[in-house]
Design an enzyme around this catalytic site. Structure first.
Site, mmCIF file in Angstrom:
data_model
loop_
_atom_site.group_PDB
_atom_site.id
_atom_site.type_symbol
_atom_site.label_atom_id
_atom_site.label_comp_id
_atom_site.label_asym_id
_atom_site.label_seq_id
_atom_site.Cartn_x
_atom_site.Cartn_y
_atom_site.Cartn_z
ATOM 1 N N GLU A 217 44.823 1.860 -42.204
ATOM 2 C CA GLU A 217 45.431 3.189 -42.699
ATOM 3 C C GLU A 217 45.816 3.706 -41.298
ATOM 4 O OE1 GLU A 217 46.173 6.630 -42.715
ATOM 5 O OE2 GLU A 217 44.418 7.160 -43.287
ATOM 6 N N CYS A 251 47.006 12.810 -40.875
ATOM 7 C CA CYS A 251 47.659 11.701 -40.826
ATOM 8 C C CYS A 251 49.029 11.829 -41.840
ATOM 9 C CB CYS A 251 46.896 10.562 -41.049
ATOM 10 S SG CYS A 251 46.198 10.305 -42.515
#
Length: 472
Positions: A217, A251
């Site tokens: 990720e 993020c």
């Protein structure tokens, strides 16, 4: 062990991995009841330590609003635990599969079994959520876990280690600190990494030596595309929230905004006004999070100064932006106009409270801009249910999408979460997370009667007739 023996990080980590694998092979898969009990204990421990985690994370960051920690860290994990606890029986149930007509009387199914030992490398920006979400997914799938958190958040790491130590034995779950490359090189059964694309490449390369499958990720520059007519307070306020949450150190924060050229000035004015409404105390407000350390702060300042040197317009917004200097490594909310390709800010993931705004004339230009760059972890679209919205969804590829909002797709426990291309490989959350950290073992049980048996030697006319039917 004698007192002068020196144990390297690699040796220590290797010993823990060996102990966990031995325990897994000895004890086998944990039961539904055992998995649920572990999840329930972790939920209780996490909630009871809420204030301790709020204080630890604020200490590691210099300052972070306690409510942000409660919402994004504690509640995020508690919601994931509740979801897994509720759905685990269904996830673990063998899944029947179709059997071809000529193989009828046989039965086919998928059994989901734990992989064994899962490694988790977590980042500093959400040190609780991004450590514990993959951990609880791995535990729900019946695995043992080794967790390697970022060394940027030592106070939070210590609290997580203490909490996990009260719930699990080291053979079940172990938190280790130290050499990241050594951890990435271990022969796990699966490795989950959350962090930057550059480090993700190194992690994947190290894991490949042992053929360890990875879930990455990563991140990237997630766009917020505002349709013409979409500069409305309800939309802009969501961009403000998503961009400034945890000081922009998220993020999936909107990295930049794309606004119709006729509405850029209106957007900037609205953004400024809504930042003032959200943070009436300015950048030293209790609700406004500082940058995690001087190094990250310096990176952000460099992006701003590089853009300024290349002719960009830098606009600090909100109340008393100059007050940011009164708090260590704190950066005022900043809008950047006139960004061009030679500027670093056009290419680097920002990870701070800086929002470049790009004008476009037609929606196709915005789509082409996104598609000319690495695929983002998230994409945000603001506007009505129109042909333009459909075009954006159809022609762009990103991890996940939130329409008329930001961030909230990650809070949907039944949706997978992950990137694509340079923003990641694989996904967790939801049933996809359970399956990602399980082995889907296909099992075929042959029936007493089976046409295929007639295709075994010695071959004859009957076999030829059957083949004619099967191959028509």
């Amino acid at each position: 062990m004698n007192a002068i023996e020196k144990i390297t990080d690699a040796e220590r980590m290797g010993r823990i991995l060996a102990a966990q694998r031995t325990a897994f092979l000895r004890d086998g898969a944990t039961s539904l009841a055992e998995r649920r009990a572990s999840l329930a204990k972790l939920k209780s421990a996490l909630i009871s330590r809420r204030q301790m985690f709020e204080a630890a994370i604020s200490s590691d960051f210099g300052h972070r609003a306690r409510q942000e920690t409660a919402i994004m860290e504690i509640y995020g994990v508690v919601g994931g635990i509740d979801y897994l606890h509720k759905n685990l029986r269904r996830f673990m149930k063998p899944e029947r599969r179709h059997v071809a007509l000529h193989m009828q009387f046989g039965r086919a199914r998928i059994d989901y079994q734990p992989l064994g030992v899962v490694g988790v490398i977590s980042p500093w920006n959400y040190p609780v959520q991004l450590s514990l979400m993959p951990l609880i997914t791995a535990v729900a799938a019946g695995n043992r876990v080794m967790l390697k958190p970022s060394n940027v958040t030592p106070a939070t790491n210590a609290l997580i280690a203490s909490m996990l130590g009260e719930i699990f034995t080291e053979e079940q779950v172990a938190l280790v600190e130290g050499d990241g490359p050594a951890f990435s090189s271990l022969a796990f059964d699966h490795l989950v990494f959350t962090g930057s694309t550059a480090v993700g490449r190194a992690v994947m390369k190290a894991a490949s030596d042992n053929l360890v499958p990875v879930t990455l990720e990563l991140g990237g520059k997630s766009p917020a595309i505002v349709a013409k007519g979409g500069v409305q307070d309800r939309f802009v306020s969501d961009i403000v929230w998503g961009k400034l949450l945890s000081g922009g150190q998220t993020c999936i924060a909107p990295d930049y905004a794309m606004v119709h050229e006729s509405e850029v000035d209106t957007f900037v004015a609205s953004f400024d006004r809504l930042v003032k409404a959200a943070y009436p105390g300015g950048p030293t407000s209790e609700d406004y999070t500082s940058i995690v350390n001087d190094r990250q702060y310096g990176t952000l300042i460099d992006l701003i100064e590089d853009a300024r040197a290349h002719g960009a317009q830098i606009i600090e917004v909100g109340h008393q932006p100059g007050d940011a200097a009164r708090r260590p490594h704190t950066l005022a909310p900043t809008v950047v106009l006139g960004v061009t390709d030679e500027m670093k800010i056009a290419h680097q993931e920002i990870f701070g409270p800086i929002l470049p705004v790009f004008p476009y004339r037609k929606i196709g230009e915005a789509i082409d801009y996104v598609n000319a760059r690495p695929r983002p972890l998230a994409l945000y679209y603001f506007g009505g249910d129109s042909a333009e919205r459909r075009e954006v969804l159809d022609r762009t590829t990103s991890g996940n999408v939130t329409i008329n909002g930001t961030i909230m797709h990650v809070a949907q426990d039944d949706l997978p979460f992950g990137g694509v291309g340079e923003s990641g490989i694989g996904a967790y959350h939801g049933i996809e997370g359970f399956r990602r950290l399980s082995h889907a073992k296909g099992i075929y049980e042959q029936g007493r009667w089976n046409i295929v048996k007639l295709l075994q030697p010695p071959y004859g006319i009957l076999a030829e007739r059957i083949l004619k039917v099967l191959l028509r």
